[in-house]
Write a protein that holds these residues in place. Structure first.
Motif, PDB file in Angstrom:
ATOM      1  N   ILE A 197     -32.175  94.345 -54.922  1.00 15.02           N
ATOM      2  CA  ILE A 197     -33.356  93.817 -54.236  1.00 15.02           C
ATOM      3  C   ILE A 197     -34.620  94.483 -54.760  1.00 15.02           C
ATOM      4  CG2 ILE A 197     -34.526  93.689 -51.994  1.00 15.02           C
ATOM      5  CD1 ILE A 197     -31.671  93.278 -50.780  1.00 15.02           C
ATOM      6  N   VAL A 198     -34.575  95.805 -55.009  1.00 15.14           N
ATOM      7  CA  VAL A 198     -35.740  96.510 -55.552  1.00 15.14           C
ATOM      8  C   VAL A 198     -36.112  95.938 -56.915  1.00 15.14           C
ATOM      9  CG1 VAL A 198     -36.505  98.735 -56.501  1.00 15.14           C
ATOM     10  CG2 VAL A 198     -35.395  98.646 -54.263  1.00 15.14           C
ATOM     11  N   LEU A 199     -35.121  95.712 -57.776  1.00 18.55           N
ATOM     12  CA  LEU A 199     -35.405  95.169 -59.106  1.00 18.55           C
ATOM     13  C   LEU A 199     -35.875  93.724 -59.041  1.00 18.55           C
ATOM     14  CD1 LEU A 199     -32.552  96.812 -61.176  1.00 18.55           C
ATOM     15  CD2 LEU A 199     -34.991  97.305 -61.312  1.00 18.55           C
ATOM     16  N   ILE A 200     -35.315  92.928 -58.135  1.00 13.05           N
ATOM     17  CA  ILE A 200     -35.773  91.550 -57.967  1.00 13.05           C
ATOM     18  C   ILE A 200     -37.237  91.552 -57.553  1.00 13.05           C
ATOM     19  CG2 ILE A 200     -35.605  89.516 -56.454  1.00 13.05           C
ATOM     20  CD1 ILE A 200     -32.541  89.888 -56.646  1.00 13.05           C
ATOM     21  N   ASP A 201     -37.586  92.429 -56.610  1.00 14.81           N
ATOM     22  CA  ASP A 201     -38.981  92.516 -56.180  1.00 14.81           C
ATOM     23  C   ASP A 201     -39.891  92.891 -57.343  1.00 14.81           C
ATOM     24  OD1 ASP A 201     -38.370  91.799 -53.585  1.00 14.81           O
ATOM     25  OD2 ASP A 201     -38.391  93.849 -52.811  1.00 14.81           O
ATOM     26  N   GLU A 202     -39.444  93.832 -58.189  1.00 12.72           N
ATOM     27  CA  GLU A 202     -40.247  94.243 -59.340  1.00 12.72           C
ATOM     28  C   GLU A 202     -40.474  93.069 -60.286  1.00 12.72           C
ATOM     29  OE1 GLU A 202     -39.612  96.840 -63.360  1.00 12.72           O
ATOM     30  OE2 GLU A 202     -38.987  97.796 -61.498  1.00 12.72           O
ATOM     31  N   VAL A 203     -39.415  92.351 -60.585  1.00 10.60           N
ATOM     32  CA  VAL A 203     -39.498  91.233 -61.527  1.00 10.60           C
ATOM     33  C   VAL A 203     -40.311  90.084 -60.929  1.00 10.60           C
ATOM     34  CG1 VAL A 203     -38.105  89.445 -62.648  1.00 10.60           C
ATOM     35  CG2 VAL A 203     -37.406  91.825 -62.785  1.00 10.60           C
ATOM     36  N   ALA A 204     -40.113  89.798 -59.656  1.00 11.63           N
ATOM     37  CA  ALA A 204     -40.815  88.673 -59.024  1.00 11.63           C
ATOM     38  C   ALA A 204     -42.276  88.986 -58.743  1.00 11.63           C
ATOM     39  CB  ALA A 204     -40.112  88.291 -57.726  1.00 11.63           C
ATOM     40  N   ASP A 205     -42.555  90.207 -58.335  1.00 11.63           N
ATOM     41  CA  ASP A 205     -43.923  90.560 -57.962  1.00 11.63           C
ATOM     42  C   ASP A 205     -44.817  90.832 -59.154  1.00 11.63           C
ATOM     43  OD1 ASP A 205     -43.195  90.294 -55.331  1.00 11.63           O
ATOM     44  OD2 ASP A 205     -42.889  92.437 -54.995  1.00 11.63           O
ATOM     45  N   ASP A 206     -44.250  91.254 -60.266  1.00  9.31           N
ATOM     46  CA  ASP A 206     -45.051  91.574 -61.438  1.00  9.31           C
ATOM     47  C   ASP A 206     -44.296  91.173 -62.700  1.00  9.31           C
ATOM     48  OD1 ASP A 206     -47.065  92.458 -63.042  1.00  9.31           O
ATOM     49  OD2 ASP A 206     -46.740  94.583 -62.667  1.00  9.31           O
ATOM     50  N   PRO A 207     -44.089  89.861 -62.896  1.00  6.69           N
ATOM     51  CA  PRO A 207     -43.280  89.415 -64.024  1.00  6.69           C
ATOM     52  C   PRO A 207     -43.897  89.703 -65.382  1.00  6.69           C
ATOM     53  CG  PRO A 207     -44.333  87.550 -62.983  1.00  6.69           C
ATOM     54  CD  PRO A 207     -44.629  88.754 -62.126  1.00  6.69           C
ATOM     55  N   HIS A 208     -45.160  90.066 -65.430  1.00  8.92           N
ATOM     56  CA  HIS A 208     -45.812  90.348 -66.704  1.00  8.92           C
ATOM     57  C   HIS A 208     -46.244  91.809 -66.758  1.00  8.92           C
ATOM     58  CE1 HIS A 208     -45.680  86.119 -67.587  1.00  8.92           C
ATOM     59  NE2 HIS A 208     -46.218  85.866 -66.425  1.00  8.92           N
ATOM     60  N   ALA A 209     -45.407  92.697 -66.243  1.00  7.42           N
ATOM     61  CA  ALA A 209     -45.722  94.119 -66.232  1.00  7.42           C
ATOM     62  C   ALA A 209     -45.924  94.607 -67.656  1.00  7.42           C
ATOM     63  CB  ALA A 209     -44.594  94.908 -65.574  1.00  7.42           C
ATOM     64  N   PRO A 210     -46.828  95.566 -67.840  1.00  5.05           N
ATOM     65  CA  PRO A 210     -47.031  96.094 -69.189  1.00  5.05           C
ATOM     66  C   PRO A 210     -45.764  96.784 -69.689  1.00  5.05           C
ATOM     67  CG  PRO A 210     -48.216  97.407 -67.565  1.00  5.05           C
ATOM     68  CD  PRO A 210     -47.656  96.224 -66.842  1.00  5.05           C
ATOM     69  N   ALA A 211     -45.547  96.688 -70.970  1.00 10.90           N
ATOM     70  CA  ALA A 211     -44.353  97.274 -71.568  1.00 10.90           C
ATOM     71  C   ALA A 211     -44.404  98.798 -71.475  1.00 10.90           C
ATOM     72  CB  ALA A 211     -44.224  96.842 -73.019  1.00 10.90           C
ATOM     73  N   PHE A 212     -43.339  99.372 -71.022  1.00  8.85           N
ATOM     74  CA  PHE A 212     -43.151 100.816 -71.024  1.00  8.85           C
ATOM     75  C   PHE A 212     -42.632 101.171 -72.398  1.00  8.85           C
ATOM     76  CE2 PHE A 212     -42.693 104.666 -68.615  1.00  8.85           C
ATOM     77  CZ  PHE A 212     -41.689 105.366 -69.259  1.00  8.85           C
ATOM     78  N   ASP A 213     -43.011 102.303 -72.928  1.00  2.36           N
ATOM     79  CA  ASP A 213     -42.605 102.697 -74.280  1.00  2.36           C
ATOM     80  C   ASP A 213     -41.135 103.100 -74.290  1.00  2.36           C
ATOM     81  OD1 ASP A 213     -42.781 103.261 -76.982  1.00  2.36           O
ATOM     82  OD2 ASP A 213     -43.544 105.289 -76.644  1.00  2.36           O
ATOM     83  N   PHE A 214     -40.285 102.157 -74.671  1.00  2.00           N
ATOM     84  CA  PHE A 214     -38.853 102.427 -74.765  1.00  2.00           C
ATOM     85  C   PHE A 214     -38.233 101.511 -75.805  1.00  2.00           C
ATOM     86  CE2 PHE A 214     -39.102  98.987 -71.762  1.00  2.00           C
ATOM     87  CZ  PHE A 214     -37.928  98.270 -71.877  1.00  2.00           C
ATOM     88  N   ALA A 215     -37.079 101.922 -76.301  1.00  2.00           N
ATOM     89  CA  ALA A 215     -36.351 101.125 -77.292  1.00  2.00           C
ATOM     90  C   ALA A 215     -35.247 100.355 -76.588  1.00  2.00           C
ATOM     91  CB  ALA A 215     -35.751 102.044 -78.354  1.00  2.00           C
ATOM     92  N   VAL A 216     -34.865  99.209 -77.158  1.00  2.00           N
ATOM     93  CA  VAL A 216     -33.739  98.438 -76.653  1.00  2.00           C
ATOM     94  C   VAL A 216     -32.693  98.365 -77.757  1.00  2.00           C
ATOM     95  CG1 VAL A 216     -32.941  96.191 -75.819  1.00  2.00           C
ATOM     96  CG2 VAL A 216     -35.154  97.100 -75.066  1.00  2.00           C
ATOM     97  N   VAL A 217     -31.479  98.761 -77.405  1.00  2.00           N
ATOM     98  CA  VAL A 217     -30.375  98.785 -78.358  1.00  2.00           C
ATOM     99  C   VAL A 217     -29.235  97.937 -77.797  1.00  2.00           C
ATOM    100  CG1 VAL A 217     -28.661 100.262 -79.488  1.00  2.00           C
ATOM    101  CG2 VAL A 217     -30.995 101.102 -79.128  1.00  2.00           C
ATOM    102  N   ASP A 218     -28.712  97.026 -78.608  1.00  2.00           N
ATOM    103  CA  ASP A 218     -27.548  96.234 -78.210  1.00  2.00           C
ATOM    104  C   ASP A 218     -26.305  97.034 -78.567  1.00  2.00           C
ATOM    105  OD1 ASP A 218     -25.561  94.404 -77.655  1.00  2.00           O
ATOM    106  OD2 ASP A 218     -26.238  92.927 -79.119  1.00  2.00           O
ATOM    107  N   ASN A 219     -25.711  97.666 -77.568  1.00  2.00           N
ATOM    108  CA  ASN A 219     -24.486  98.434 -77.776  1.00  2.00           C
ATOM    109  C   ASN A 219     -23.317  97.458 -77.660  1.00  2.00           C
ATOM    110  OD1 ASN A 219     -22.204 100.055 -77.621  1.00  2.00           O
ATOM    111  ND2 ASN A 219     -23.281 101.683 -76.510  1.00  2.00           N
TER     112      ASN A 219
END
Length: 153
Positions: free
Chosen positions: A32-54
């Motif tokens: 629910i917390v993550l749904i609220d984050e995604v729904a309330d601010d779907p265009h949040a600024p990118a946090f500096d992190f890498a994405v790796v497909d493990n």
């Protein structure tokens, strides 16, 4: 008490593929917390992190300073479809847009690969509902969960 004019963010319908024979599932407080984050601010600024497909663990990992801080678990279904299972973000990294940006980058990667997705994660579904430019990635024959309605095939 919820406002009757607002949609219930915990009202998701699952198909048989999700493993809920009655078509209902219960969301955790973390979801629910993550749904609220995604729904309330779907265009949040990118946090500096890498994405790796493990591929060994079937998780797209969000990495900060060599530490996994978020993940999106998936299953491979044939050659052209991923089943998106669950998004998780460590509590200390929530509300910084990591969940939103992780989903965006995973879906961008799926698009580049020419694949489709089946959504079994309500957080991913909420993201796509708030970012309809990604709706074309949902597999028409195996869409996954829906929110408050049955998605037509």
């Amino acid at each position: 008490m919820t406002n009757p004019t607002e949609p219930d963010r915990s009202a998701f319908e699952y198909n048989d593929e999700a493993g809920y024979p009655d078509g209902k599932g219960t969301l955790s407080q973390d979801q629910i917390v993550l749904i609220d984050e995604v729904a309330d601010d779907p265009h949040a600024p990118a946090f500096d992190f890498a994405v790796v497909d493990n591929k060994e663990t079937s998780v797209y990992e969000g990495i900060v300073d060599d530490h996994e801080v978020a993940g999106l678990a998936y299953n491979v279904a044939g050659d052209s479809r991923l089943v998106l299972l669950a998004v998780s973000v460590f509590p200390e990294f929530r509300k910084q847009g990591i969940g939103t940006e992780l989903i965006r980058r995973v879906l961008d990667d799926v698009r580049v690969q020419g694949k489709t997705v089946t959504i079994l994660c309500p957080i991913v579904l909420t993201f796509i509902e708030n970012n309809p430019g990604y709706a074309d990635l949902i597999d028409v024959n195996h869409p996954g969960i829906t929110k408050g309605r049955t998605r037509s095939s």
